[in-house]
Design a protein around this motif. Structure first.
Motif, PDB file in Angstrom:
ATOM      1  N   LYS A   1       1.003  -1.232   0.026  1.00 12.62           N
ATOM      2  CA  LYS A   1      -0.079   0.004  -0.058  1.00 12.62           C
ATOM      3  C   LYS A   1       0.897   1.292   0.085  1.00 12.62           C
ATOM      4  O   LYS A   1       0.637   2.225  -0.659  1.00 12.62           O
ATOM      5  CB  LYS A   1      -0.823   0.046   1.157  1.00 12.62           C
TER       6      LYS A   1
ATOM      7  N   ALA B   1      -4.746  -4.859  -1.789  1.00 12.57           N
ATOM      8  CA  ALA B   1      -3.872  -3.642  -1.259  1.00 12.57           C
ATOM      9  C   ALA B   1      -3.364  -2.954  -2.458  1.00 12.57           C
ATOM     10  O   ALA B   1      -3.086  -1.734  -2.277  1.00 12.57           O
ATOM     11  CB  ALA B   1      -2.802  -4.446  -0.715  1.00 12.57           C
ATOM     12  N   GLN B   2      -3.025  -3.608  -3.347  1.00 15.41           N
ATOM     13  CA  GLN B   2      -2.399  -2.763  -4.691  1.00 15.41           C
ATOM     14  C   GLN B   2      -2.720  -3.415  -5.908  1.00 15.41           C
ATOM     15  O   GLN B   2      -2.152  -4.284  -6.533  1.00 15.41           O
ATOM     16  CB  GLN B   2      -0.803  -2.883  -4.488  1.00 15.41           C
TER      17      GLN B   2
END
Lengths: 488, 491
Positions: free
Chosen positions: A36, A83-84
């Motif tokens: 993140k 998260a990404q």
């Protein structure tokens, strides 16, 4: 960014060390936070971190059957992707591991010899195991692979309650709100199923509703129920070792991928050519270095201002960080292109059109490759590819297979990330900051028609062939694993 | 239109007195330094062979050291003087730029003067010219033993720039000296601004000219007075196409002066002719183009432009003043960041402006309804010669089926042709690409590394839908026709 690597700022190396001691759940949380905060970024570090984490997941978490393991990996993978979402390498590695677990499990089951189908299937399955996991598998393996999936599908008809990974929705977190704009069904898995259909094999995966069909034959095997428990105990141990082995092989592949790609360099770069490249990439750098062993040529580097120009300038000055040396902590540099005898010309992105008529080949690095043959690359790559197209200059994309993603969004804008506008208009520009709309995309989508050739660690392919490689590396049922709403 | 006595244009020239005084001071010192050096330069050449057998290399080395020390001294004393005139334009230049966000009045060419952030780049350049004191105009010879940092396929285009007045011949008029320096550090930048500034400076040259006895103005002025001035300007920065056209016109005008005309009358006639020329070819032309372009901008339009063109800026402002509601996307690039000046000016007027660099071009092109581009020159084969990067914008717009419109005065049309950007171009000093404190510092020491900084590129004619000129709106194929008509009307 250099700032990330200096001091005690966490990075891939720090994460790897912490993995050894920290408990599993905190490692997962740690990686999520690193992703993140972009303290781990770019495809390769993300892929390595994911693989390392999944190894710990397999080794440390308690699981009694394959279904639980798959559910667990899916759960972790989902959290990482959430998260990404734009680091597509994370999802790719999770899918690779999932596919491998399924293969290993199938193999174990059929090795019991209780299935009639296994007598046909198992020798092929052995093949599939070696091919999938071997890092230097020859390209022809792709053709054989489809036949082995048929074999494994056959066995699944009998053993599905054991492999019930699909039928355990309880372990799955709620729907993801982000990126619902992604594709509903990938074009590629449909192709895969069509292939199976044509081959006329009775396979539950033959239709797009394949995974749901796997639940239907429950009544087929009450016979196995008695031996199930003891068999699980034996197999889970083997399986654990096998899966960990497999993940280590993926890690090996990630380590070697650039060198494997570079092996094709001398086929494509000839004496006195002028090569245009963009931004800074270790893959491209090694590719050029390898070619320079035998040939003298000129490289023009477009600096990709404002997001990547510092790294590009460093690379032009011969200070390209060697990714392998990161373990040593010291910034050890790769050999400079100039030392290898290459003349390097650094230019602004704006000059690309002006010099394109003298360029023999354009070599692009990539962030991710999607199944239609298009790619996500540093912003500005699309302009370069298009200028090359206009001048009929061939465009070569250098990419590891791990960057190949089965995701196929209908809206490519969803893949584009926007960076810090402060890189373009900073606070020293005074009132402009408040009154000006500033745009700083980090990535570009380059459509497949602008690319002439992909060079991966498996060889060189036309963009139109990439979907086959995707099909070889990921299982249909894993493609949308992180989006339960898209599963049948 | 009020008679064009453009006040901001005069501004760069108005500071001449102070500048000139300083320059003359500097020049006097420069000459001293030069003469001492001249005296010392032949010394090693003559003395060394004589005494070489005795002390050989040692003596030579000693002499070199002495010479270096003397030279350093000369530089030090000069920099005190030279630094002030060079620094002077910088505080002066923001004045027109700062005041002009308000609606521009006619002839405010001064707004075109673009100030470049005087960074360490220019400070570094200041030391360079010392080496070429004797030959300021000639391209610097490649120092033996040093690596050639020029890019092979642009090699024919490299020219070193004069960045100080040191070593300039005494016949160069102070106005020209000032102008040359302002051009070389981009204080005056842009094809039109340079054209206007050059003609204004030439006017002053002509005003201060007296025909030496036994000569006629017609025969003497061009060859003995104007030529050195032009050479000096060229050495500061290669002259633009429009400047070339204007100079050719001026020479023609001078040659047409009747030998029997009294000198004062001839000079007055020439100055008037220059004024008329500027008014017709630039001021009125800009007015017509801006009006014509502003008429084409509709409510809701999204206009994309690249870098900064004075005529594009003027058109946008005119459309804005006419109450049109539209959005402007300014695309820009390194190293000059000219678009930022445009964006600043437009934002100051309260316009809706988006700013991105070339990396954002592909992402924004879909929203655009028209692309307006400025020109450095229009080639006779219909190609556009403009700031490097323009071709990319035109290509992208063409790919997305957006109309590309070039705004160009006919004075920028040329009979020259170019198929690619290597035929004609200007290579700016590579040091401009170095970001102060960035990774490229000391790039010269890196072997086999070259930095290339071309100023222009050539946009294929098929990307251009329309050229708006003061003589009407034409397709690129009509460039040679218009050019010919323009010349015939002149002749």
């Amino acid at each position: 960014m250099p700032s990330v690597q200096t001091g005690y700022a966490p990075n891939l190396k720090v994460f790897k060390q912490s993995l050894k001691t920290a408990p599993l759940e905190s490692s997962i949380e740690y990686l999520i936070s690193l992703l993140k905060r972009r303290q781990i970024k770019n495809s390769r570090p993300c892929a390595i971190a994911t693989a390392e984490l999944l190894r710990q997941v397999v080794a440390k978490s308690r699981w009694t059957d394959v279904g639980k393991l798959i559910a667990r990996i899916q759960d972790v993978g989902q959290r990482l992707i959430e998260a990404q979402p734009r680091e597509m390498a994370v999802g790719n590695i999770v899918r690779r591991v999932l596919g491998m677990v399924r293969d290993e499990a199938n193999e174990d089951r059929t090795e019991d010899g209780s299935d009639t189908a296994s007598s046909i299937g198992s020798p092929k399955r052995q093949h599939s195991h070696t091919e999938l996991t071997s890092t230097q598998g020859p390209p022809p393996s792709s053709l054989r692979f489809s036949s082995t999936t048929e074999g494994s599908d056959l066995s699944e008809v009998n053993g599905d309650d054991v492999f019930g990974g699909r039928s355990t929705p309880s372990g799955r977190p709620p729907l993801m709100a982000s990126h619902t704009s992604y594709a509903v069904v990938n074009g590629v898995p449909v192709q895969q199923s069509m292939f199976n259909l044509l081959s006329a094999t009775p396979s539950p995966n033959a239709t797009p509703s394949g995974p749901s069909g796997t639940n239907s034959p429950h009544g087929n095997h009450p016979l196995h129920a008695t031996t199930l428990a003891e068999r699980m105990i034996i197999t889970s141990k083997d399986l654990r070792a096998e899966v960990i082995n497999g993940i280590e092989e993926i890690l090996d592949e990630l380590e070697q991928v650039d060198d494997q790609i570079a092996a094709y360099a001398q086929e494509h770069i000839h004496s006195n050519e002028i090569i245009l490249t963009h931004s800074s990439s270790v893959s491209v750098y090694k590719f050029l270095l390898k070619a320079a062993e035998k040939r003298k040529f000129t490289v023009i580097v477009a600096e990709s201002y404002p997001n990547d120009h510092e790294e590009t300038h460093l690379a032009a000055m011969g200070k390209m960080k060697d990714p392998e040396s990161e373990e040593d902590g010291e910034g050890v540099y790769l050999k400079s292109l100039q030392a290898a005898g290459i003349t390097v010309i650094l230019m602004t992105d704006a000059s690309v059109f002006a010099i394109m008529s003298r360029v023999n080949k354009v070599i692009l690095a990539t962030h991710a490759v999607i199944a239609n043959g298009g790619l996500i690359a540093a912003a500005g790559a699309r302009l370069i590819a298009k200028a090359a197209k206009v001048h009929r200059t061939p465009v070569i994309v250098v990419s590891g297979v791990y960057k190949l993603s089965p995701e196929y969004p209908f809206e490519f804008e969803s893949l584009i990330e926007y960076g810090d506008p402060g890189n373009i208009v900073g606070y020293h520009d005074g009132t402009l900051v408040d009154n000006l709309e500033v745009d700083n995309p980090v990535y570009d989508y380059v459509p497949p028609d602008l690319v002439d050739l992909y060079i991966t660690n498996l060889g060189a392919h036309a963009p139109s062939y990439l979907y086959r490689i995707v099909a070889d590396h990921y299982k249909t049922e894993d493609i949308n694993f992180h989006k339960p709403e898209l599963q049948f | 239109m009020p008679s064009s006595d453009p006040p901001p244009m005069a501004e760069p020239l108005q500071m001449n007195p102070a500048l000139v005084a300083a320059q003359y001071g500097a020049k006097a010192k420069g000459k001293q330094a030069a003469s001492t050096q001249e005296a010392s330069t032949p010394a090693p050449a003559t003395a060394a062979p004589e005494e070489k057998k005795l002390t050989g290399a040692e003596l030579k080395k000693k002499k070199q050291e002495e010479k270096a020390a003397r030279r350093a001294q000369a530089i030090a004393s000069k920099q005190v003087d030279v630094a002030s005139p060079i620094a002077e334009p910088s505080p002066a230049a923001p004045a027109p730029a700062g005041s002009t966000p308000a609606p521009r009045t006619d002839g405010q060419e001064g707004a075109r003067t673009q100030q470049r952030t005087a960074g360490p780049v220019s400070a570094g350049q200041r030391n360079i010219p010392v080496r070429q004191k004797q030959k300021a105009v000639a391209p610097a010879p490649i120092v033996p033993g040093k690596e050639d940092k020029t890019v092979e396929f642009f090699r024919h285009l490299y020219k070193t720039r004069t960045t100080s007045i040191a070593g300039a011949s005494k016949e160069i008029h102070p106005a020209i000296l000032a102008l040359g320096l302002q051009m070389s550090n981009y204080t005056i930048c842009g094809s039109c601004a340079r054209l206007v500034a050059t003609l204004q400076a030439f006017k002053r040259v002509i005003e201060s000219y007296t025909t030496p006895p036994g000569n006629s103005l017609t025969r003497h002025l061009t060859s003995h007075v104007l030529s050195p001035q032009i050479d000096f300007l060229t050495s500061c920065r290669p002259i633009s196409i429009s400047m070339g056209n204007a100079i050719r016109w001026l020479k023609l005008e001078i040659s047409k002066v009747d030998v029997d005309t009294p000198e004062s009358e001839a000079k007055e006639n020439l100055c008037n002719a220059i004024d008329v020329f500027l008014r017709e070819r630039v001021t009125f032309a800009d007015q017509i183009i801006a009006q014509s372009t502003a008429d084409k901008i509709k409510d809701g339009d999204v206009i994309m432009t690249y870098a900064k063109s004075s005529i594009v800026q003027r058109s946008l402002v005119q459309a804005h003043n006419a109450g049109k509601k539209f959005k402007v996307i300014v695309v820009d690039s390194r190293p000059l960041h000219e678009g930022k000046h445009l964006a600043t000016a437009l934002v100051g007027l309260g316009m809706d402006v988006k700013y991105c660099l070339l990396n954002g071009l592909s992402h924004n092109i879909q929203d655009v309804t028209k692309v307006l581009l400025g020109a450095h020159a229009m080639m006779s084969n219909g190609r556009l010669f403009s700031r490097v990067g323009t071709a990319l914008v035109a290509m992208e717009a063409n790919e997305a089926d957006k109309p590309v419109i070039v705004l160009c005065e006919t004075i920028k049309f040329t009979e020259r042709v170019a198929l690619d950007s290597f035929v004609h171009n200007e290579i700016a000093p590579a040091d401009e690409l170095v970001i102060p404190g960035g990774a490229l510092t000391n790039w010269e020491n890196m072997k086999k590394l070259q930095l290339c900084n071309p100023m222009f590129d050539v946009t294929p004619a098929e990307y251009i839908q329309m050229i708006i000129t003061e003589s009407g709106n034409v397709p690129p194929t009509s460039v040679p026709v218009l050019h010919r008509l323009g010349n015939e009307s002149q002749g």
